[in-house]
Scaffold this motif. Structure first.
Motif, short mmCIF file in Angstrom:
data_model
loop_
_atom_site.label_atom_id
_atom_site.label_comp_id
_atom_site.label_asym_id
_atom_site.label_seq_id
_atom_site.Cartn_x
_atom_site.Cartn_y
_atom_site.Cartn_z
N ARG A 86 -14.52 -39.68 41.51
CA ARG A 86 -13.13 -39.36 41.86
C ARG A 86 -12.41 -38.61 40.75
N LYS A 87 -12.68 -38.94 39.50
CA LYS A 87 -11.99 -38.28 38.39
C LYS A 87 -12.25 -36.78 38.38
N CYS A 88 -13.47 -36.39 38.69
CA CYS A 88 -13.79 -34.96 38.74
C CYS A 88 -13.19 -34.32 40.00
N SER A 256 -13.70 -38.85 25.99
CA SER A 256 -12.90 -37.89 26.75
C SER A 256 -13.70 -37.22 27.86
N CYS A 257 -14.79 -37.85 28.31
CA CYS A 257 -15.63 -37.24 29.34
C CYS A 257 -16.24 -38.34 30.21
N ALA A 270 -23.95 -34.57 41.46
CA ALA A 270 -23.69 -34.73 40.03
C ALA A 270 -22.33 -34.14 39.71
N SER A 271 -21.62 -34.78 38.80
CA SER A 271 -20.30 -34.31 38.40
C SER A 271 -20.10 -34.60 36.92
N TYR A 272 -19.31 -33.73 36.29
CA TYR A 272 -18.97 -33.88 34.87
C TYR A 272 -17.49 -33.58 34.71
N TYR A 273 -16.77 -34.52 34.14
CA TYR A 273 -15.34 -34.38 33.88
C TYR A 273 -15.10 -34.44 32.38
N GLN A 281 -7.73 -30.16 31.68
CA GLN A 281 -8.85 -30.95 32.17
C GLN A 281 -9.77 -30.03 32.96
N VAL A 282 -11.06 -30.20 32.79
CA VAL A 282 -12.04 -29.37 33.49
C VAL A 282 -13.06 -30.28 34.16
#
Length: 359
Positions: A86-88, A256-257, A270-273, A281-282
């Motif tokens: 969800r964050k991403c 922070s990720c 797959a997701s990376y925040y 934010q990316v």
């Protein structure tokens, strides 16, 4: 001072100040002073004198030092299984087409209603009326239960959710959807949150007479303070069809990720925040479907400019679909403006939206 050759030395009494081991009362005190820490039981001191400091014995020597070591903190709760990506997802802009006007009105501290009007050129224009009720039971800094959320459009279709905290660790949710006075979907789930795990079971569209339904179970366990592993099992049954899908998930949470990977027979996700700073934010997301034999990669960013009350969101994916949204809050007025545009280069299709939120 010294007297003669006997080497007699007289030292004046110490002042009545706090020493390293405690305080000493004056000689005129009617009660004897308490023994300092570390002194033997029954040992008393003459008035005006103090005990020399004694270093505590290390616990490794096998002797007690008078203080017990602090217990190590346990593993944190990993949260809900549905919140892994969800964050991403929150970094990417939400597509909107046409003109949308939303009016929110708070009737009390627990009840709020909203009106939403959508004017579209490619689809049907709709009007929706929604209501939200938040109960008085507080379980956290910003958590109140029960919560009842629902909205109905001009055709009579209804979407509603009821969320309630049954106990300190058990939470339940009931959601249903109707379309033109007919039940289309409904599901109920129960969530158990332990000290370092979360288990959820969901039952959707059960029909005992026909023998159909969907059963979904989630389990997420904290392995370390930063690493959580879990699994998802989906079982569905209908006449002449039955199947089961298993997926495994792993999530790493840094300072922070957040990196999350879901792998199963249906595909991979797959997701990376990453939070670069307080304003930027990316996020990067990869989705691969085994049944559709297709995969896509999406990159998005979220830029917040608090001094100007502006929020930018943008995204671009491997199918050359570019989207962006701009939100402006007109403080001190309770008014927000939203501009949205999406361009699909492969299909040569452009969509643009404009939204106003009051309240």
């Amino acid at each position: 001072m010294f007297c003669g050759g006997f080497g007699f030395y007289f030292r004046p009494p110490r002042p009545l100040e706090t020493t390293t081991m405690g305080s000493v009362l004056a000689a005129s005190s009617p009660t004897p002073p308490p023994p300092p820490p570390g002194a033997a039981a029954g040992l008393t001191m003459p008035p005006g004198f103090g005990m020399p400091p004694v270093a505590p014995v290390s616990p490794q020597t096998g002797e007690s030092s008078g203080s017990q070591p602090e217990p190590e903190p346990g593993l944190p709760n990993p949260g809900a299984f549905d919140e892994c990506h969800r964050k991403c997802k929150e970094v990417f802009p939400v597509q909107m087409e046409g003109v949308r006007v939303v009016v929110n009105k708070g009737l009390s501290n627990h009840f709020q209603v909203n009106h939403s009007v959508l004017l579209s050129t490619s689809g049907d224009s709709t009007y929706r009326f929604g209501a939200t009720f938040v109960g008085p039971k507080q379980t956290g800094p910003a958590e109140f239960f029960p919560v009842v959320v629902g909205d109905m459009d001009n055709s009579g279709s209804l979407n509603a959710q009821i969320i309630h905290q049954i106990s300190s660790r058990i939470r339940s949710k009931l959601a249903f959807q109707t379309q033109q006075n007919k039940f289309v979907n409904w599901q109920g789930d129960a969530e158990l949150r332990g000290e370092d795990f979360t288990a959820t079971i969901t039952l959707g569209n059960p029909d005992v007479l026909v023998g159909s339904g969907v059963l979904v179970s989630h389990y997420l366990q904290s392995i370390t303070p930063a690493l959580a592993l879990g699994a998802e099992l989906v079982y569905h049954r209908r006449p002449a069809e039955e199947g089961c899908v298993l997926s495994l998930v792993g999530r790493y949470t840094g300072k922070s990720c957040i990196a999350t990977l879901t792998v199963g027979s249906a595909g991979a996700h797959a997701s990376y925040y990453h939070r670069a700073n307080e304003q930027l934010q990316v996020g990067v997301e990869l989705e691969a479907s085994a049944r559709m034999q297709d995969s896509s990669v999406t990159f998005g960013y979220h830029l917040d400019v608090p001094k100007a009350n502006l929020q930018f969101k943008g995204s671009v994916d491997s199918n050359w679909v570019v989207g962006a949204t701009l939100e402006k809050k007109l403080l001190p007025l309770p008014l927000s403006l939203v501009l949205c545009s999406f361009l699909n280069h492969q299909k040569n299709k452009f969509q643009c939206g404009f939204g106003i939120t009051i309240g």
